[in-house]
Each structure stands twice: as structure tokens, then as C-alpha cells.
Design a protein around this motif. Structure first.
Motif, short mmCIF file in Angstrom:
data_model
loop_
_atom_site.label_atom_id
_atom_site.label_comp_id
_atom_site.label_asym_id
_atom_site.label_seq_id
_atom_site.Cartn_x
_atom_site.Cartn_y
_atom_site.Cartn_z
N GLU A 499 8.51 -0.11 8.94
CA GLU A 499 8.82 1.12 8.19
C GLU A 499 7.97 2.29 8.68
O GLU A 499 8.44 3.43 8.74
CB GLU A 499 8.59 0.88 6.70
N MET A 500 6.70 2.02 9.01
CA MET A 500 5.83 3.08 9.49
C MET A 500 6.35 3.66 10.81
O MET A 500 6.37 4.87 11.01
CB MET A 500 4.41 2.54 9.69
N ALA A 501 6.80 2.78 11.70
CA ALA A 501 7.34 3.26 12.98
C ALA A 501 8.57 4.13 12.75
O ALA A 501 8.71 5.20 13.37
CB ALA A 501 7.69 2.07 13.87
N GLU A 502 9.45 3.70 11.86
CA GLU A 502 10.65 4.50 11.57
C GLU A 502 10.27 5.83 10.95
O GLU A 502 10.87 6.86 11.26
CB GLU A 502 11.57 3.73 10.63
N ARG A 503 9.26 5.82 10.09
CA ARG A 503 8.83 7.05 9.45
C ARG A 503 8.34 8.07 10.48
O ARG A 503 8.47 9.28 10.31
CB ARG A 503 7.71 6.75 8.45
N LEU A 504 7.76 7.58 11.57
CA LEU A 504 7.23 8.46 12.60
C LEU A 504 8.23 8.70 13.74
O LEU A 504 7.85 9.15 14.81
CB LEU A 504 5.92 7.90 13.16
N GLY A 505 9.50 8.39 13.49
CA GLY A 505 10.54 8.81 14.42
C GLY A 505 10.98 7.80 15.45
O GLY A 505 11.77 8.14 16.34
N ILE A 506 10.53 6.55 15.36
CA ILE A 506 11.01 5.53 16.29
C ILE A 506 12.42 5.13 15.89
O ILE A 506 12.66 4.70 14.75
CB ILE A 506 10.09 4.29 16.29
N ALA A 540 6.07 9.73 22.16
CA ALA A 540 5.24 10.94 22.15
C ALA A 540 5.33 11.64 20.81
O ALA A 540 4.33 12.16 20.29
CB ALA A 540 5.67 11.88 23.28
N GLY A 541 6.52 11.66 20.21
CA GLY A 541 6.69 12.30 18.91
C GLY A 541 5.91 11.60 17.82
O GLY A 541 5.33 12.24 16.93
N ALA A 542 5.86 10.25 17.87
CA ALA A 542 5.12 9.48 16.86
C ALA A 542 3.62 9.73 16.99
O ALA A 542 2.93 9.96 15.98
CB ALA A 542 5.42 7.99 17.03
N TRP A 552 4.79 14.92 10.75
CA TRP A 552 5.77 14.55 11.76
C TRP A 552 6.83 15.64 11.87
O TRP A 552 7.32 16.15 10.86
CB TRP A 552 6.45 13.24 11.41
N CYS A 553 7.17 16.00 13.09
CA CYS A 553 8.21 17.00 13.34
C CYS A 553 9.30 16.38 14.20
O CYS A 553 9.00 15.73 15.21
CB CYS A 553 7.63 18.22 14.06
N ASP A 575 11.51 21.28 12.31
CA ASP A 575 11.85 20.46 11.14
C ASP A 575 10.71 19.47 10.93
O ASP A 575 10.66 18.41 11.56
CB ASP A 575 13.17 19.73 11.40
N CYS A 576 9.76 19.83 10.08
CA CYS A 576 8.53 19.06 9.91
C CYS A 576 8.34 18.63 8.47
O CYS A 576 8.78 19.31 7.55
CB CYS A 576 7.31 19.89 10.34
N ARG A 577 7.66 17.52 8.31
CA ARG A 577 7.30 17.07 6.96
C ARG A 577 6.06 16.18 7.04
O ARG A 577 5.85 15.49 8.03
CB ARG A 577 8.44 16.34 6.29
#
Length: 705
Positions: A499-506, A540-542, A552-553, A575-577
Motif C-alpha cells: 500500500e505504501m508503494a502505491e501511495r507513492l505512485g508505483i 524517481a517520483g516515489a 507526493w506529486c 497535482d500534489c498531496r
């Protein structure tokens, strides 16, 4: 007197309508039917104008620029057109188009009764089909023929040769001239007319034929362009009949002399000029990036994929792509030319463009998600490859950002970051200790697992020397101790790591990974060691989210988007949160200093897998290396508070083709050089240390901002 003027105006309209019908009617058409069309056309309310005639929805070319706002990456269009105001069109061009198409344009009110009589007489006498369209009527026809709000059938009817169509055209032309000035109509006509060779409007035409803006057209050039409008497909001097184009140029010059707008000797000098073209083409789509910059195509390709996901531009992918190719957008991309150049140079030092292996690399700005570079040792294009060679040296597959047939590559131990974050969020501190063995047997089942582990996942450390023994999160992350992270994942829960990986855009692009994440995350212990496919851009995004203290953007390829009317599109904004507690993110960044030779704020780093990066870069840095089983792929991610870079070495066509351990050191060079060059003129910024609670104390779950 007023009643007489009104009657005169009405009679002009009646005569114009009837004679136009007669002029265009087929000879055998009964007179009653002709007059029937005329009467019905005149009794309809001719002052009711379609809105498209006031503000024509012409297809406009969209341009994509690099972050400097001036370097054109490419354009997107169905029709090569960009509207220009009349003030930016040379006076001789305005005069020439009127002379060529409607010499009485400034005298009539939309319909030229003299022209109608002349056409009718000629058609009756010679059996020809001479028309009597004014420039205003032509403008009406062009707008209706290209109006996207109309159906294909309605657009086809706008150009069919019928009495009904001609009468409607005349009604609209008369009404239009009551609302718009002659200058507005002329500007609209110049921007919508087709000039041949794929150029719509005078702006595109002057560039296509002469490589100059319409404000700089000479008399000879203007006369040539004006002459093309009558028969643009056959008279086009690039692809058609150049002699016919010169004949039409002479005609336009003669008309300019007859109307007293150009002196005879000036026209004669223009007529004597040879046909001198300086043609240029407007690039269209990503395969048309400038020669020598084929590497830009991968960024451009990802931009089009990103655009297709934006609901602001349409309800479907097809509608969004039509919007891009018709909307006249000015798009300033986030592509940093210097960063892109450095990244491309560096990855081609690892592997050249002919190598079966690749080193896709992404550069992301923390806090905005703006993507500064996407590089890989390939040429973006559809040129044929040598027999048996896939994706090399030419390809249009998205090797850096993923999508289509590209699901990504295993990133190995770089995924341990997500276990660190999940543990910190669950309340475990960085100082969490464990006596790491060389092998650990976990509770996670593995299909086809070894018999000695009874079908359980039982990873070993990559190098038992220096890895076994008591470890904390700091030095376990620095030395990449597999057994420590297998134990940590058991304690925290594999589903929390996923879930953490998905939250950070994986994103799980491979179907098997997506299915496991949805239905088997609790048992997916190996996920922590990076067995799923990912991309350099996602990675790189994560890591950029950690650099930005948990903000995270969504990766974005743009700085700004302006539509054809000058309005700024909100889709161009970051688009960041906030997806992590700030102190949790700071804790992960602190641990991530260990692998790259930096020192944590609490001085708990004790060795790393890329230990010389900090000294070579000369500024605070964090990151992680990763190797998949058998060194099938190698990955390096590094970041500062201002920049995140990820690079993966792999064979995109054959994941069984191991790249080997040695390439990891070269990837460290790649990310280090990109960071160094891109940040050379930027101030040195340090990471903010985590609080002592995150570092040393077990607490309840850590959430919030």
C-alpha cells in the motif's frame, strides 16, 4: 425615403437570391423549382447566424515547447493552422487576397448583385458553371465545412453544389456583414482558407512556402499565395503545378494594377521575379522532433500519454487527442534541455544505441512532480531496425515511463524504502534492531519454493560478509540486508508495504503484479525486495516524495498550458498531496543517506552500497541501489531536496538476459553526474533531521502532516 431604401435593399436580396439559384442550377432544372428554392430560402429568417460564424471553431495547431518557452519540441495538428491577427499580415497580402477572390469586397454587403448577374449571364451564354461567391460567402462556406459541432453529413452539405446551399450561404453572408466588420471577415477568411501543401490559413502558408511570418511577405509572395486559394490542390507549387501557380500569380498582380492598388512597374517587377520558394514543414507528433534530438521523442511520447489521461480535455482518450490536435494550445513542457542532454550523454556511456541492453533514466523535481528529463540509449522513431533486433536502435515503445507493451523492470532493493516508510508509520523507530542471519525463513508462502524452506519465502543476504549480525534500519538500509527487511516486512505486514508503494505512485502495469497487489498483498513478502515491475519514472517520483518531506506529486510533463484564446488550463498545475507524516518522510530520508556514503543526522550510518557518491557530489544526498535475482537488472536512485534521479539497467526485450553486477557502478556515475550538472548553480540544501521519537522511540501509528 426610408421606405424606398428598405425596398431597394429587399429587392437586392431577392434578385441576388434568385439569380444565384439560376446561375448554379442545372440547365434541365425546372424554373419553378429554382424559384421555389429561392422563395423558401428568402422567407427563412436570414438574420439568425450560427455561433460558429461569429467565432469560427477552426482547428488550430498545438505547439509543445521545452521549459525555456521558445525551443519547439514538436507540434500536433490535424490541420496545420495557427490564427494570426490581421495586424500581423502584410498589407500586400490583404490586398492580394481581395484582388484574387473578391475585388468588390469593400463595396458590397456580403452578396454582390453585379457578380451574380455576370455569372448568370456567362453561364447561360457559354454553358459554364461560373460562380458568384463573394469573399464573405466563401468564408461562410469554409466555416460550415470545418465546424466540428456539425455532423459529417452537415459538413458535406456545406460544400455541395446545390441551389439550397448557395441561398443559405447568401443569407448567412448578408447577416454576417451586419454583425462583423470587413476587417474581421477578412481576418477570418485569411485564417481559415486552404493554401495547399497542407497549410491552412495564411500563418501556416507563409511558413510552409517561404519560411517566414505573414507580416514579412513581399508583393510577389503575397500574390502567389492569394492565387493558390482558387485551386490549392492542383496549383500548389511544391507538390503540384508550379507553372499554374505562376499563372495565377500574374492574374492577381494584374488585378491589383486594375484596381489601382499597385503601380504597373511595381507589378511588372514582381511578375519578373522567379519562383523562389523556401519551403519548411511543421513537425507533427513525436516522431517529428528535430533531427539530432531524437531522444526528446520519449519525453514527447510520455506527454501525449499523460494528456490522454486528463479528463479536462475530453471524456475519452480519442476526444482528448482530438482536442490536442485541434485546440491551438501553447504548451510549455517541464523538459530541461540541459538535464536532458546530460542524461542522454550519460546513459549512452553505459550502453550505446545498438546495445541490446538499455539504461532508461528519469529526472524528477520534488515538490512539483515536474519531469525534467527522460533518457534512454535509443532513438525515438519508426525507422527500420536490423533484422532480428527489437527496440534498437529505433523504437517508439515507452522504455522510460512505461505504458503499452512496456510494464517495467524489477528494481530490486530500492523497494526496501517502502518497508522503511511502512515501519516508521506503524510506530517503529529507525533504531529498531534485529540480529540478521544469513538466511531467514518467513511465514510468506512462495509457489515452487525450495524444499528446504517448506514452500516458504526464505531469502538470503547478497553477501554474508558484513551483513549478518545486529542491524538497525539505518545500517540495514545502507548495506541492503535482505534478511532484516524480510523480518521487518513480517512484523509490519506485507500489505502495508504494498500500500505504501502505491501511495507513492508505483503503478502495477503487469497483470500478474496488479492481481497480486489486489488479492494477495498480505502474502507478498518478496515485494519488499523489488520483484514487481516498475519504471524509472515511477521510482524517481516515489523517492521525490521522500525528498519533499512526504509531499507526493503526480509526475507532470508541463509547466503551463494556454489554450487558443489565451486562457490557462488548470491541468498544467502540479497535482500534489501530503501522503506521509513529515517526520516519517524525514526519517526515511535520514536512513537513505546511508547507502550513498552520506551520514545520518544521528550518525548511525555504517557502510553503503554506493559509498563514494556523497564525496563525489559534494552536497547532501540520499538514495538506494538495487539488484534483482542473478543481477538480471541493476537500479540506482539518488536524491537531494531539489532533485531525484532513477536509472535502471535491463534488457527490455529479454528479462532473462542479466546485465551483471558491474553495471551498477556505472549507473551510480550516471545519477551522480546528472545531479551534479543539474544542480551546479543551485544552492546546497541539507535534509531536515527527523525528531528523536522517529529515530529512537516505539510509538503508536504516526499519521498527519
Amino acid at each position: 425615403m426610408i421606405r424606398v431604401r428598405r425596398l431597394d435593399k429587399l429587392m437586392t436580396i431577392v434578385i441576388a437570391g434568385v439569380l444565384a439559384g439560376l446561375a448554379l442550377a442545372v440547365a434541365a432544372l425546372p424554373a419553378a423549382l429554382v424559384f421555389g428554392f429561392g422563395v423558401r430560402g428568402l422567407t427563412e429568417p436570414w438574420t439568425e447566424l450560427p455561433e460558429s460564424l461569429r467565432t469560427p471553431p477552426t482547428a488550430q495547431r498545438s505547439n509543445l515547447y521545452a521549459d525555456d518557452g521558445t525551443t519547439l519540441i514538436t507540434s500536433f495538428y490535424t490541420e496545420d493552422r495557427v490564427d494570426v491577427p490581421l495586424s500581423e499580415v502584410a498589407p500586400v497580402m490583404r490586398q492580394a487576397i481581395v484582388a484574387a477572390e473578391d475585388v468588390r469586397f469593400h463595396q458590397h454587403r456580403g452578396v454582390d448583385a453585379r457578380g451574380v448577374v455576370r455569372a448568370f449571364t456567362a453561364n447561360q451564354r457559354d454553358g459554364t458553371r461560373q460562380g458568384a461567391s463573394t469573399l464573405t460567402m466563401q468564408y461562410v462556406r469554409n466555416v460550415l465545412a470545418s465546424d466540428p459541432a456539425l455532423t459529417e453529413e452537415e459538413r458535406a452539405k456545406a460544400t455541395e453544389i446545390t441551389v439550397a446551399r448557395k441561398l443559405k450561404e447568401m443569407r448567412y453572408a448578408l447577416a454576417l456583414e451586419q454583425e462583423l466588420s470587413k476587417e474581421q471577415i477578412l481576418a477570418g477568411y485569411l485564417n481559415i482558407a486552404y493554401f495547399g501543401a497542407g497549410a491552412y490559413g495564411v500563418g501556416a502558408a507563409s511558413k510552409r512556402y517561404f519560411s517566414k511570418p505573414p507580416a514579412k511577405l513581399t508583393l510577389a509572395e503575397a500574390a502567389l499565395l492569394a492565387g493558390l486559394v482558387r485551386s490549392p490542390n492542383t496549383d500548389d507549387p511544391i507538390n503540384g503545378d508550379a507553372d499554374a501557380a505562376l499563372v495565377r500569380r500574374a492574374y492577381v498582380l494584374d488585378r491589383l494594377v486594375e484596381t489601382g492598388q499597385v503601380a504597373p512597374d511595381v507589378a511588372a517587377a514582381a511578375q519578373a521575379e522567379p519562383l523562389t520558394l523556401k519551403p519548411s514543414t511543421t513537425p507533427n507528433d513525436c516522431a517529428a522532433v528535430p533531427k539530432g534530438h531524437e531522444d526528446w521523442g520519449f519525453f514527447c511520447d510520455w506527454f501525449t500519454r499523460w494528456w490522454s489521461e486528463q479528463p479536462a480535455f475530453g471524456a475519452t482518450v480519442d476526444e482528448r487527442q482530438r482536442t490536442l490536435r485541434r485546440g491551438g494550445f501553447r504548451i510549455v513542457a517541464s523538459l530541461d534541455l540541459a538535464a536532458q542532454r546530460t542524461a542522454t550523454e550519460q546513459v549512452r556511456k553505459v550502453y550505446d544505441v545498438d546495445d541490446r541492453r538499455a539504461a532508461p533514466t528519469a529526472v524528477v523535481q520534488p515538490g512539483t512532480g515536474r519531469v525534467l528529463a527522460l533518457a534512454v540509449n535509443r532513438n525515438y522513431g519508426v525507422a527500420e531496425n536490423p533484422p532480428g533486433w527489437k527496440n534498437r536502435p529505433n523504437t517508439v515503445n515507452q522504455l522510460v515511463a512505461g505504458g503499452g507493451a512496456i510494464t517495467g523492470y524489477q528494481a530490486g532493493s530500492t523497494f526496501k524504502l517502502f518497508a522503511v516508510l511502512a515501519a516508521l508509520e506503524a510506530g517503529l523507530p529507525l533504531d529498531t534492531g534485529f540480529d540478521s542471519p544469513s538466511r531467514i525463513v518467513t511465514r510468506f508462502p512462495v509457489a515452487g519454493g525450495s524444499a528446504e524452506c517448506d514452500g516458504r519465502w526464505c531469502p538470503v543476504n547478497a553477501d554474508p560478509v558484513g551483513m549478518d549480525g545486529h542491524r538497525t534500519m539505518w545500517d540495514a538500509f545502507g548495506r541492503s540486508v535482505n534478511t532484516y527487511f524480510a523480518w521487518l516486512t513480517e512484523r509490519v505486514g506485507a500489505d502495508r508495504v504494498v500500500e505504501m508503494a502505491e501511495r507513492l505512485g508505483i503503478r502495477f502495469r503487469a497483470e500478474s503484479d496488479a492481481r497480486m497487489a489486489r488479492y494477495g498483498a498480505r502474502e507478498w513478502g518478496p515485494f519488499t525486495l523489488g520483484v514487481t515491475a516498475t519504471t524509472p519514472l515511477d521510482l524517481a517520483g516515489a523517492y521525490a516524495a521522500v525528498a519533499a518531506e512526504g509531499r507526493w506529486c503526480a509526475p507532470t510533463p508541463v509547466l503551463s498550458i494556454t489554450d487558443g484564446s489565451g486562457r490557462t488550463a488548470t491541468a498544467g498545475r502540479p497535482d500534489c498531496r501530503q501522503v506521509l507524516d513529515v517526520d516519517v518522510a524525514r526519517g526515511a530520508a535520514d536512513a537513505a543517506r546511508c547507502p550513498v556514503g552520506d551520514q545520518s543526522m544521528y550518525r548511525r550510518c555504517a557502510g553503503g552500497t554506493a559509498a563514494d557518491l556523497r564525496s563525489r557530489l559534494g552536497r547532501p544526498v540520499a538514495g538506494k541501489t538495487g539488484s534483482s535475482d542473478g543481477n538480471g537488472t541493476e537500479t540506482v536512485v539518488a536524491f537531494t531536496p531539489q532533485l531525484a534521479v532513477a536509472s535502471i539497467a535491463a534488457n527490455p526485450d529479454d528479462p532473462r538476459d542479466a546485465v551483471g553486477k558491474a553495471v551498477q557502478a556505472r549507473l551510480v556515475d550516471v545519477v551522480g553526474r546528472i545531479l551534479y550538472d543539474t544542480l551546479r548553480d543551485e544552492p546546497v540544501r541539507d535534509f531536515v533531521p527527523p525528531g528523536e521519537s522517529v529515530a529512537f522511540r516505539v510509538t503508536g501509528a504516526r499519521t498527519g502532516d
